[in-house]
Scaffold this motif. Structure first.
Motif, PDB file in Angstrom:
ATOM      1  N   GLY A 142       0.560  -1.218   0.089  1.00 41.95           N
ATOM      2  CA  GLY A 142      -0.043  -0.048   0.259  1.00 41.95           C
ATOM      3  C   GLY A 142       0.822   1.477   0.036  1.00 41.95           C
ATOM      4  O   GLY A 142       0.438   2.443   0.031  1.00 41.95           O
ATOM      5  N   ALA A 143       1.878   1.802  -0.783  1.00 41.99           N
ATOM      6  CA  ALA A 143       2.666   3.179  -0.329  1.00 41.99           C
ATOM      7  C   ALA A 143       2.228   3.539  -1.926  1.00 41.99           C
ATOM      8  O   ALA A 143       1.515   3.025  -2.888  1.00 41.99           O
ATOM      9  CB  ALA A 143       4.339   2.477  -1.113  1.00 41.99           C
ATOM     10  N   LEU A 144       1.381   4.581  -1.521  1.00 42.65           N
ATOM     11  CA  LEU A 144       0.728   5.811  -2.650  1.00 42.65           C
ATOM     12  C   LEU A 144       1.608   6.659  -2.742  1.00 42.65           C
ATOM     13  O   LEU A 144       2.096   6.999  -3.043  1.00 42.65           O
ATOM     14  CB  LEU A 144      -0.771   6.487  -1.837  1.00 42.65           C
ATOM     15  CG  LEU A 144      -1.375   5.592  -0.755  1.00 42.65           C
ATOM     16  CD1 LEU A 144      -1.861   6.514   0.345  1.00 42.65           C
ATOM     17  CD2 LEU A 144      -2.191   4.177  -1.691  1.00 42.65           C
ATOM     18  N   LEU A 145       1.578   6.312  -4.615  1.00 42.18           N
ATOM     19  CA  LEU A 145       2.487   7.657  -5.325  1.00 42.18           C
ATOM     20  C   LEU A 145       0.894   8.474  -5.565  1.00 42.18           C
ATOM     21  O   LEU A 145      -0.041   7.967  -6.064  1.00 42.18           O
ATOM     22  CB  LEU A 145       2.926   6.242  -6.803  1.00 42.18           C
ATOM     23  CG  LEU A 145       4.094   5.776  -6.391  1.00 42.18           C
ATOM     24  CD1 LEU A 145       4.387   4.066  -5.707  1.00 42.18           C
ATOM     25  CD2 LEU A 145       4.732   4.771  -7.794  1.00 42.18           C
ATOM     26  N   TYR A 146       1.719   9.585  -5.550  1.00 47.50           N
ATOM     27  CA  TYR A 146       0.788  10.670  -5.997  1.00 47.50           C
ATOM     28  C   TYR A 146       1.705  11.880  -6.477  1.00 47.50           C
ATOM     29  O   TYR A 146       3.131  12.479  -6.025  1.00 47.50           O
ATOM     30  CB  TYR A 146       0.436  11.127  -5.071  1.00 47.50           C
ATOM     31  CG  TYR A 146       1.323  11.760  -3.327  1.00 47.50           C
ATOM     32  CD1 TYR A 146       1.174  12.834  -3.509  1.00 47.50           C
ATOM     33  CD2 TYR A 146       1.621  10.856  -3.231  1.00 47.50           C
ATOM     34  CE1 TYR A 146       2.135  13.676  -2.632  1.00 47.50           C
ATOM     35  CE2 TYR A 146       2.391  11.527  -1.383  1.00 47.50           C
ATOM     36  CZ  TYR A 146       2.463  12.784  -1.594  1.00 47.50           C
ATOM     37  OH  TYR A 146       3.229  12.884  -0.991  1.00 47.50           O
ATOM     38  N   TRP A 147       0.872  12.877  -6.852  1.00 46.93           N
ATOM     39  CA  TRP A 147       1.539  14.032  -7.565  1.00 46.93           C
ATOM     40  C   TRP A 147       0.624  15.074  -6.499  1.00 46.93           C
ATOM     41  O   TRP A 147      -0.129  14.942  -6.675  1.00 46.93           O
ATOM     42  CB  TRP A 147       1.561  14.237  -8.829  1.00 46.93           C
ATOM     43  CG  TRP A 147       0.438  14.162  -9.984  1.00 46.93           C
ATOM     44  CD1 TRP A 147      -1.080  13.421 -10.295  1.00 46.93           C
ATOM     45  CD2 TRP A 147      -1.016  15.787  -9.999  1.00 46.93           C
ATOM     46  NE1 TRP A 147      -1.362  13.042 -10.523  1.00 46.93           N
ATOM     47  CE2 TRP A 147      -1.714  14.934 -10.540  1.00 46.93           C
ATOM     48  CE3 TRP A 147       0.051  16.622  -9.628  1.00 46.93           C
ATOM     49  CZ2 TRP A 147      -2.646  16.078 -10.965  1.00 46.93           C
ATOM     50  CZ3 TRP A 147      -0.625  17.625 -10.181  1.00 46.93           C
ATOM     51  CH2 TRP A 147      -2.190  17.505 -10.913  1.00 46.93           C
TER      52      TRP A 147
END
Length: 456
Positions: free
Chosen positions: A38-43
């Motif tokens: 559940g590592a969340l990649l976001y901008w």
């Protein structure tokens, strides 16, 4: 090093109503570490000059000319990785998944550099110039505040010279220290300690005899990155010299020394003046980049600069070769060896194992691993290792060597690694009470802490 076996990405649909735009979820499997799910990649749109978000996520900017948007990774709260490990793993995930534009590890805007040499050559130094006449941060403060007392106290010097010289000093000390070493005979070292934001611990160790600790204690960006060992030496020196300790931390000395996040929001990173970035060199993870590359066509990356370059570290210091470091070690005194031992990477610890201070290594060095400690077991001082709250070790290693720690009192290393099962297995040896548990609660998994709390 942690060995990554597989990275699995799950596509996430955008929701423009969210402040953070998550575009992927990553599940990471390791061969020598527990999985991260559940590592969340976001901008996100950038709203500050800080290198980290308020939650501690590192910012990878899309366009360094504008630093308007950045991408980052939000890890689950139970992930026990150091800040540098999180940065490198975030880089790997963003590289594999891909995102709009190209990233840069650098987080400071470009600035116009001060022409140190040209400005220096324009100064007309009098024959009676003595560096010690200026080697006090009070004089730098007086110049910055346009205090006439500066000119009164330095009446032996021409006013025009004082102004030109102090102007040069004020600007020169903000440049990277590698550009200043040719001017140490003219530039007060106290000014460098007080005002240079790029000083690394290695630099301070190299020039330990010249360090003005009274000035250094006010250099917050530098304090933010120092190890507990060096901060402890700083406080001890100030107390021995009977100096007034900085109001910022004088009432929280233990937390200031021990905490790795104390003042961390003030940390900065050196901005290189070159446009080219070397290829990436992973320092904390073993991974064959490209094996789990996201197959989708959206948000692909054209090129990402390196996280850690081959020649320079994140503070602009040149990485030394073996022969270069050999020369340093040969001339280090006992204090320098002690401070170096507490912060050196495993390569240097192995290379100079017979010259270094194993008490400092065991108590302070955050780079220690089970493999390294096992390979150097004859040198390990377990009583000192028990005080180390910075390294991350497996429960199996701690269980195997449990009898070697001093259990007459709480062992911080053990407490920081506590889980319910580990505690129950060794509760007859582990000395811990509720107050001690609360003291180190930030190092313990939250759910484990809640379960442990019920036993006291």
């Amino acid at each position: 090093m942690l060995k990554i076996k597989k990275i699995e990405f799950i596509k996430v649909h955008y929701d423009e109503s969210l402040t953070q735009n998550f575009f992927s979820v990553a599940n990471i499997t390791f061969s020598n570490y527990k999985p991260i799910s559940g590592a969340l990649l976001y901008w996100q749109k950038n709203t500050s000059d800080a290198p980290f978000t308020k939650d501690g996520d590192y910012k990878f900017f899309y366009d360094m000319a504008k630093v308007q948007f950045f991408a980052s990774v939000k890890f689950p709260k139970d992930v026990k990785l150091t800040r540098d490990q999180r940065q490198e793993l975030a880089y790997i995930l963003l590289e594999e998944r891909g995102a709009i534009g190209s990233y840069s590890f650098v987080t400071n805007r470009s600035k116009k550099t001060f022409p140190i040499q040209q400005a220096f050559q324009n100064i007309k130094f009098p024959e009676h110039f003595n560096l010690q006449d200026f080697n006090s941060i009070e004089q730098l403060k007086q110049f910055q505040n346009q205090d006439e007392a500066l000119f009164v106290n330095l009446a032996q010097y021409d006013r025009a010279f004082i102004h030109a010289y102090m102007h040069w000093c004020q600007n020169a000390v903000t440049e990277h220290h590698s550009k200043l070493q040719n001017y140490f005979s003219y530039l007060p070292f106290s000014y460098i300690c007080y005002a240079n934001p790029f000083l690394s611990e290695q630099f301070l160790i190299d020039f330990i005899e010249q360090v003005d600790f009274d000035a250094l204690q006010y250099n917050i960006p530098v304090l933010a990155r120092l190890t507990a060992s060096f901060k402890a030496h700083l406080v001890k020196t100030l107390q021995m010299q009977q100096k007034t300790i900085n109001e910022e931390f004088k009432d929280q000395l233990e937390e200031f020394i021990e905490s790795i996040v104390y003042l961390s929001s003030h940390d900065i990173i050196y901005l290189p003046e070159v446009d080219e970035f070397p290829e990436i060199e992973l320092l904390f993870f073993e991974y064959d980049c490209g094996t789990n590359k996201w197959p989708g066509g959206e948000h692909l990356v054209e090129g990402i600069p390196s996280l850690y370059c081959q020649q320079y570290d994140r503070y602009g210091d040149k990485k030394l070769t073996n022969s270069e470091m050999d020369k340093k070690i040969e001339h280090y005194n006992a204090l320098q060896l002690q401070l170096f031992s507490a912060s050196a990477n495993l390569h240097w610890l192995s290379r100079y194992q017979n010259q270094l201070d194993w008490h400092a290594i065991c108590q302070y060095n955050e780079n220690l691993t089970e493999a390294f400690l096992t390979a150097h077991l004859d040198n390990v001082e377990f009583q000192s290792l028990g005080l180390n709250i910075y390294c991350i070790l497996d429960e199996s290693f701690l269980s195997k060597h449990m009898d070697k720690f001093n259990h007459q009192q709480p062992v911080p290393l053990i407490i920081c690694h506590l889980t319910e099962s580990f505690y129950l297995k060794h509760k007859n040896q582990i000395k811990v009470d509720l107050d001690t548990l609360y003291k180190y609660m930030d190092c313990i998994d939250y759910e484990e802490f809640e379960r442990l709390e019920t036993y006291f």
